[in-house]
Design a protein around this motif. Structure first.
Motif, PDB file in Angstrom:
ATOM      1  N   UNK A 103      71.141  45.138  11.175  1.00 37.33           N
ATOM      2  CA  UNK A 103      70.568  44.065  10.345  1.00 37.33           C
ATOM      3  C   UNK A 103      70.252  44.564   8.938  1.00 37.33           C
ATOM      4  N   UNK A 104      69.753  45.794   8.840  1.00 34.88           N
ATOM      5  CA  UNK A 104      69.505  46.384   7.521  1.00 34.88           C
ATOM      6  C   UNK A 104      70.791  46.465   6.706  1.00 34.88           C
ATOM      7  N   UNK A 105      71.874  46.891   7.346  1.00 35.14           N
ATOM      8  CA  UNK A 105      73.146  47.001   6.631  1.00 35.14           C
ATOM      9  C   UNK A 105      73.677  45.627   6.235  1.00 35.14           C
ATOM     10  N   UNK A 106      73.445  44.627   7.065  1.00 32.47           N
ATOM     11  CA  UNK A 106      73.856  43.264   6.703  1.00 32.47           C
ATOM     12  C   UNK A 106      73.104  42.799   5.459  1.00 32.47           C
ATOM     13  N   UNK A 107      71.812  43.125   5.378  1.00 32.90           N
ATOM     14  CA  UNK A 107      71.040  42.758   4.196  1.00 32.90           C
ATOM     15  C   UNK A 107      71.574  43.428   2.937  1.00 32.90           C
ATOM     16  N   UNK A 108      71.857  44.719   3.024  1.00 30.08           N
ATOM     17  CA  UNK A 108      72.414  45.414   1.865  1.00 30.08           C
ATOM     18  C   UNK A 108      73.783  44.847   1.488  1.00 30.08           C
ATOM     19  N   UNK A 109      74.558  44.476   2.481  1.00 30.21           N
ATOM     20  CA  UNK A 109      75.871  43.889   2.208  1.00 30.21           C
ATOM     21  C   UNK A 109      75.733  42.565   1.467  1.00 30.21           C
ATOM     22  N   UNK A 110      74.884  41.679   1.972  1.00 30.93           N
ATOM     23  CA  UNK A 110      74.757  40.348   1.366  1.00 30.93           C
ATOM     24  C   UNK A 110      74.117  40.422  -0.013  1.00 30.93           C
ATOM     25  N   UNK A 111      73.196  41.354  -0.218  1.00 29.79           N
ATOM     26  CA  UNK A 111      72.497  41.424  -1.504  1.00 29.79           C
ATOM     27  C   UNK A 111      73.340  42.097  -2.578  1.00 29.79           C
ATOM     28  N   UNK A 112      74.079  43.140  -2.229  1.00 29.44           N
ATOM     29  CA  UNK A 112      74.853  43.886  -3.221  1.00 29.44           C
ATOM     30  C   UNK A 112      76.221  43.254  -3.461  1.00 29.44           C
ATOM     31  N   UNK A 113      76.936  42.960  -2.393  1.00 32.01           N
ATOM     32  CA  UNK A 113      78.295  42.436  -2.556  1.00 32.01           C
ATOM     33  C   UNK A 113      78.303  40.953  -2.918  1.00 32.01           C
ATOM     34  N   UNK A 115      75.557  39.123  -3.797  1.00 29.63           N
ATOM     35  CA  UNK A 115      74.525  38.756  -4.765  1.00 29.63           C
ATOM     36  C   UNK A 115      73.553  37.702  -4.216  1.00 29.63           C
ATOM     37  N   UNK A 116      73.213  37.827  -2.932  1.00 25.49           N
ATOM     38  CA  UNK A 116      72.343  36.847  -2.286  1.00 25.49           C
ATOM     39  C   UNK A 116      70.882  37.187  -2.538  1.00 25.49           C
ATOM     40  N   UNK A 117      70.117  36.173  -2.887  1.00 26.15           N
ATOM     41  CA  UNK A 117      68.686  36.352  -3.112  1.00 26.15           C
ATOM     42  C   UNK A 117      67.956  36.518  -1.782  1.00 26.15           C
ATOM     43  N   UNK A 118      66.826  37.204  -1.820  1.00 29.40           N
ATOM     44  CA  UNK A 118      66.055  37.472  -0.598  1.00 29.40           C
ATOM     45  C   UNK A 118      65.630  36.188   0.088  1.00 29.40           C
ATOM     46  N   UNK A 119      65.244  35.174  -0.679  1.00 24.54           N
ATOM     47  CA  UNK A 119      64.820  33.908  -0.071  1.00 24.54           C
ATOM     48  C   UNK A 119      65.956  33.238   0.674  1.00 24.54           C
ATOM     49  N   UNK A 120      67.149  33.266   0.095  1.00 26.51           N
ATOM     50  CA  UNK A 120      68.306  32.673   0.777  1.00 26.51           C
ATOM     51  C   UNK A 120      68.658  33.441   2.038  1.00 26.51           C
ATOM     52  N   UNK A 121      68.607  34.773   1.967  1.00 26.35           N
ATOM     53  CA  UNK A 121      68.898  35.583   3.148  1.00 26.35           C
ATOM     54  C   UNK A 121      67.869  35.320   4.243  1.00 26.35           C
ATOM     55  N   UNK A 122      66.605  35.169   3.863  1.00 23.02           N
ATOM     56  CA  UNK A 122      65.541  34.922   4.839  1.00 23.02           C
ATOM     57  C   UNK A 122      65.743  33.605   5.576  1.00 23.02           C
ATOM     58  N   UNK A 123      66.351  32.643   4.917  1.00 21.91           N
ATOM     59  CA  UNK A 123      66.572  31.340   5.544  1.00 21.91           C
ATOM     60  C   UNK A 123      67.864  31.301   6.354  1.00 21.91           C
ATOM     61  N   UNK A 124      68.904  31.975   5.897  1.00 22.20           N
ATOM     62  CA  UNK A 124      70.225  31.823   6.494  1.00 22.20           C
ATOM     63  C   UNK A 124      70.562  32.894   7.528  1.00 22.20           C
TER      64      UNK A 124
END
Length: 406
Positions: A103-113, A115-124
């Protein structure tokens, strides 16, 4: 297993389990004590949940062979069927640790590659990650406990015993599937993140060659985030490489003999319980380095003390600047137009100077003075606009996710 090897294996399991329990507990304390700031980011929330799961798993390893039933005939066994089931339950539930690594790696993937904001990631994505990481291992742990399938295994702990049972074999495979799927997700995420970083670097170099400063795009922060992803992934592989090899190479080896073992039993007992230690070291390494970067007068020991007991006193000043920069709009065309207009004004002013200096009339001298003033002011205005544009372009390339990674 020779008696000496049995003692070494159980002793190292107990030491590693106690160490990991202490480190995970300290990490939980650090995150919760400053939860207003730290728990606002998905990475820290994943790390907190992983530490909670690891505390249970590490406690299971810390007791080593003590919960094993006395009538098993194993050296160092002082427990009963109930204590054996409890130990097996918490160790099976600990399979949530590799899931949270993924899950940590998925977060780094979505945020870096992406460009997903933390709020969007928290919801989706975040709710799904928590559900899979918690409910999957918990379900298999409950099923095994209900079927009374936890038995002494490996001459060290209680876990899944007789794997010759088809149902238990399926459960074991489903438990191993957590590690297998997590490995695939981690590998895929790291490959994608590295490719994205290389692409961003090429784009930044192109813009640097066009006149904008390369170092103004927070690229070191992205590299730092990528380093964290690699460190957590490395901790995952170091933790689960030996039990994975043990299962693949020595699955079912002399299982009828309670004192049977594989050559990987000792290294497995050392590294498998240490996930909490690696998480603590990785997190503290980055946090202390940032504190010392903002407060150079602090030594490593003092910075660590502040992180543990006085986190409010060492809030990075740049935190506020980054949050305010998130509110700024991304690179806009009007700033580029303003820079071009300022440059045109300089060119027109220089032309006016050339024209008016050829005339001696007072009005010409007055116009020349105005043109000279424009020439003097315009470059400063253009520089300010360029600086603001660089900052906005940095936010656009780094995105909100860059700041939330911090």
């Amino acid at each position: 297993m020779a008696p000496t090897a049995i003692i070494v294996s159980r002793f190292t399991s107990a030491i590693s389990g106690c160490t990991s329990t202490i480190c995970s507990s300290l990490l939980i304390y650090i995150l919760v004590s400053d939860r207003k700031h730290k728990l606002s980011q998905p990475a820290n929330r994943f790390l907190l949940a992983m530490s909670v799961v690891d505390v249970f798993q590490s406690l299971g390893y810390a007791f080593s062979s003590l919960p094993v039933p006395k009538d098993s005939g194993l050296h160092g066994a002082f427990g009963n069927d109930m204590t054996c089931s409890i130990q097996g339950f918490v160790i099976q539930f600990g399979l949530g640790v590799p899931c949270y690594n993924a899950s940590l790696c998925v977060w780094y993937l979505m945020s870096i590659k992406y460009n997903m904001h933390a709020n969007d990631f928290s919801k989706q994505f975040e709710p799904f990650c928590h559900i899979v990481s918690m409910l999957g291992p918990l379900t298999t742990a409950i099923v095994c406990a209900a079927l009374d399938k936890y038995e002494p295994t490996g001459a060290v702990i209680c876990w899944l015993g007789n794997v010759k049972s088809s149902l238990l074999f399926i459960i074991l495979i489903s438990g191993g599937s957590f590690v297998a799927v997590s490995t695939i997700v981690i590998f895929y995420s790291l490959i994608c993140v590295v490719a994205a970083m290389m692409s961003i670097e090429r784009k930044l170099r192109v813009r640097g060659e066009s006149g904008l400063e390369f170092n103004s795009f927070h690229f070191p922060d992205r590299k730092d985030a990528l380093c964290q992803a690699f460190l957590f992934s490395g901790a995952f592989f170091l933790t689960f490489i030996f039990p994975t090899l043990n299962i693949l190479l020595f699955f079912g080896h002399n299982q009828d003999d309670p004192d049977s073992y594989s050559p990987l039993e000792v290294p497995q007992s050392i590294f498998l319980p240490l996930q909490g230690l690696w998480n603590f070291v990785i997190y503290v390494r980055r946090a202390v380095r940032r504190i010392r970067g903002d407060y150079p007068e602090l030594s490593f020991g003092k910075a660590f003390w502040q992180l543990l007991f006085r986190p409010d006193e060492v809030q990075p000043p740049r935190r506020q600047r980054r949050r305010s920069s998130v509110r700024r709009s991304s690179f806009s065309a009007r700033n580029a137009t303003a820079i071009a207009a300022a440059a045109n004004e300089v060119n027109n002013s220089e032309a006016n100077i050339s024209d008016h200096l050829e005339s001696d009339s007072p009005s010409s001298r007055h116009s020349s003075f105005s043109a000279l003033t424009a020439v003097a002011i315009a470059p400063s205005a253009a520089a300010d606009l360029k600086k603001n544009s660089e900052s906005n372009l940095s936010d656009h390339l780094g995105g909100d996710s860059l700041h939330t990674i911090q």
